[in-house]
Design a protein around this motif. Structure first.
Motif, mmCIF file in Angstrom:
data_model
loop_
_atom_site.group_PDB
_atom_site.id
_atom_site.type_symbol
_atom_site.label_atom_id
_atom_site.label_comp_id
_atom_site.label_asym_id
_atom_site.label_seq_id
_atom_site.Cartn_x
_atom_site.Cartn_y
_atom_site.Cartn_z
ATOM 1 N N VAL A 106 1.832 -2.369 26.000
ATOM 2 C CA VAL A 106 2.667 -1.249 25.583
ATOM 3 C C VAL A 106 1.991 0.080 25.919
ATOM 4 O O VAL A 106 0.834 0.310 25.560
ATOM 5 N N ILE A 107 2.745 0.923 26.576
ATOM 6 C CA ILE A 107 2.362 2.315 26.765
ATOM 7 C C ILE A 107 3.378 3.109 25.957
ATOM 8 O O ILE A 107 4.583 3.022 26.207
ATOM 9 N N GLY A 108 2.891 3.818 24.940
ATOM 10 C CA GLY A 108 3.815 4.514 24.062
ATOM 11 C C GLY A 108 3.110 5.391 23.063
ATOM 12 O O GLY A 108 1.912 5.654 23.186
ATOM 13 N N LYS A 109 3.856 5.816 22.076
ATOM 14 C CA LYS A 109 3.380 6.773 21.077
ATOM 15 C C LYS A 109 3.399 6.130 19.696
ATOM 16 O O LYS A 109 4.443 5.706 19.209
ATOM 17 N N ALA A 110 2.221 6.061 19.052
ATOM 18 C CA ALA A 110 2.118 5.568 17.677
ATOM 19 C C ALA A 110 2.285 6.726 16.715
ATOM 20 O O ALA A 110 1.854 7.842 16.987
ATOM 21 N N ARG A 111 2.917 6.451 15.588
ATOM 22 C CA ARG A 111 3.107 7.454 14.535
ATOM 23 C C ARG A 111 2.181 7.134 13.373
ATOM 24 O O ARG A 111 1.968 5.975 13.040
ATOM 25 N N ASP A 112 1.645 8.188 12.752
ATOM 26 C CA ASP A 112 0.749 8.040 11.595
ATOM 27 C C ASP A 112 1.542 7.860 10.309
ATOM 28 O O ASP A 112 1.265 8.509 9.308
ATOM 29 N N GLN A 113 2.520 7.002 10.331
ATOM 30 C CA GLN A 113 3.364 6.755 9.159
ATOM 31 C C GLN A 113 3.439 5.249 8.930
ATOM 32 O O GLN A 113 4.080 4.535 9.695
ATOM 33 N N CYS A 114 2.781 4.788 7.883
ATOM 34 C CA CYS A 114 2.780 3.356 7.592
ATOM 35 C C CYS A 114 4.170 2.931 7.121
ATOM 36 O O CYS A 114 4.736 3.520 6.199
ATOM 37 N N LEU A 115 4.722 1.902 7.769
ATOM 38 C CA LEU A 115 6.056 1.413 7.432
ATOM 39 C C LEU A 115 6.026 0.409 6.285
ATOM 40 O O LEU A 115 7.048 0.153 5.661
ATOM 41 N N GLY A 116 4.875 -0.170 6.030
ATOM 42 C CA GLY A 116 4.741 -1.168 4.981
ATOM 43 C C GLY A 116 3.508 -2.015 5.207
ATOM 44 O O GLY A 116 2.785 -1.848 6.191
ATOM 45 N N ILE A 117 3.296 -2.921 4.284
ATOM 46 C CA ILE A 117 2.127 -3.793 4.306
ATOM 47 C C ILE A 117 2.602 -5.224 4.096
ATOM 48 O O ILE A 117 3.500 -5.475 3.292
ATOM 49 N N TYR A 118 2.002 -6.156 4.823
ATOM 50 C CA TYR A 118 2.286 -7.569 4.576
ATOM 51 C C TYR A 118 0.975 -8.343 4.525
ATOM 52 O O TYR A 118 -0.051 -7.902 5.048
ATOM 53 N N SER A 119 1.010 -9.487 3.883
ATOM 54 C CA SER A 119 -0.198 -10.300 3.740
ATOM 55 C C SER A 119 0.001 -11.637 4.439
ATOM 56 O O SER A 119 1.115 -12.122 4.591
ATOM 57 N N TYR A 120 -1.111 -12.221 4.852
ATOM 58 C CA TYR A 120 -1.083 -13.538 5.482
ATOM 59 C C TYR A 120 -2.501 -14.096 5.489
ATOM 60 O O TYR A 120 -3.468 -13.370 5.236
ATOM 61 N N ASP A 121 -2.634 -15.371 5.751
ATOM 62 C CA ASP A 121 -3.937 -16.002 5.917
ATOM 63 C C ASP A 121 -4.182 -16.191 7.405
ATOM 64 O O ASP A 121 -3.428 -16.900 8.077
ATOM 65 N N LYS A 122 -5.224 -15.550 7.906
ATOM 66 C CA LYS A 122 -5.590 -15.699 9.318
ATOM 67 C C LYS A 122 -6.410 -16.974 9.450
ATOM 68 O O LYS A 122 -7.419 -17.140 8.779
ATOM 69 N N VAL A 123 -5.970 -17.883 10.304
ATOM 70 C CA VAL A 123 -6.685 -19.131 10.516
ATOM 71 C C VAL A 123 -7.830 -18.855 11.482
ATOM 72 O O VAL A 123 -7.618 -18.377 12.591
ATOM 73 N N MET A 124 -9.030 -19.160 11.023
ATOM 74 C CA MET A 124 -10.224 -18.930 11.836
ATOM 75 C C MET A 124 -10.576 -20.208 12.602
ATOM 76 O O MET A 124 -9.990 -21.264 12.381
ATOM 77 N N ASP A 125 -11.555 -20.108 13.483
ATOM 78 C CA ASP A 125 -11.940 -21.244 14.330
ATOM 79 C C ASP A 125 -12.328 -22.474 13.516
ATOM 80 O O ASP A 125 -12.081 -23.595 13.925
ATOM 81 N N ALA A 126 -12.946 -22.276 12.354
ATOM 82 C CA ALA A 126 -13.370 -23.406 11.525
ATOM 83 C C ALA A 126 -12.200 -24.014 10.749
ATOM 84 O O ALA A 126 -12.378 -24.962 10.000
ATOM 85 N N GLY A 127 -11.007 -23.450 10.911
ATOM 86 C CA GLY A 127 -9.835 -23.957 10.212
ATOM 87 C C GLY A 127 -9.640 -23.346 8.841
ATOM 88 O O GLY A 127 -8.679 -23.654 8.150
ATOM 89 N N ASN A 128 -10.552 -22.476 8.448
ATOM 90 C CA ASN A 128 -10.437 -21.817 7.148
ATOM 91 C C ASN A 128 -9.480 -20.640 7.238
ATOM 92 O O ASN A 128 -9.390 -19.977 8.268
ATOM 93 N N GLY A 129 -8.792 -20.366 6.126
ATOM 94 C CA GLY A 129 -7.905 -19.217 6.065
ATOM 95 C C GLY A 129 -8.644 -17.996 5.551
ATOM 96 O O GLY A 129 -9.377 -18.072 4.568
ATOM 97 N N LEU A 130 -8.480 -16.882 6.224
ATOM 98 C CA LEU A 130 -9.091 -15.623 5.823
ATOM 99 C C LEU A 130 -7.977 -14.728 5.305
ATOM 100 O O LEU A 130 -7.047 -14.415 6.057
#
Length: 154
Positions: A74-98
């Motif tokens: 993407v070539i574009g313009k980012a705005r300094d306005q947060c639209l919201g927050i979401y949560s999730y568990d990032k699966v790491m190489d060891a299979g653990n959720g972060l």
């Protein structure tokens, strides 16, 4: 009130800490309606929005724009306005959720590069807001996408 975002300073973290990431809601306007650009994750191929870790010296919106470039070209313009927050568990190489929370920033796409850092590792595709939201697995992110209105951006 407009709050100016400052560059990030990253500190050492502990393995039990919740991590923060910055995500890019990449969009364009087509026939007076927003379209959302999704990319596939590298490991599972599920549809996501570009996101990544904080970078010292960059604002959150700049971090989101950096990820949009690396993951989707993407070539574009980012705005300094947060639209919201979401949560999730990032699966790491060891299979653990972060545990992670991702702050979402709008990035208006001017153009898409054909050659970008992760072009061989991901697919990208434009969707209507409704179809993009339906393809996302995180309910909070799907709500952010469904409710996104570029006309109210500062």
């Amino acid at each position: 009130m407009l709050i100016k975002q400052l560059p990030i300073t990253v500190r050492a973290s502990h393995k039990s800490d919740v991590r923060t990431q910055f995500a890019a809601l990449c969009y364009r306007i087509s026939q007076d309606r927003p379209q959302i650009l999704l990319v596939t994750s590298r490991k599972t191929g599920r549809w996501i929005i570009p996101k990544g870790w904080p970078v010292c010296g960059l604002t959150p919106a700049d971090c989101a724009a950096k990820e949009a470039w690396e993951e989707a070209g993407v070539i574009g313009k980012a705005r300094d306005q947060c639209l919201g927050i979401y949560s999730y568990d990032k699966v790491m190489d060891a299979g653990n959720g972060l545990p992670c929370v991702a702050m979402v920033y709008p990035v208006k796409v001017k153009t898409l590069a054909q050659d970008y850092p992760e072009h061989a590792q991901r697919r990208r595709k434009w969707f209507s807001q409704k179809k993009a939201a339906a393809r996302l697995t995180e309910p909070e992110l799907a709500r952010i996408v469904r409710d996104f209105n570029p006309k109210i951006l500062r």
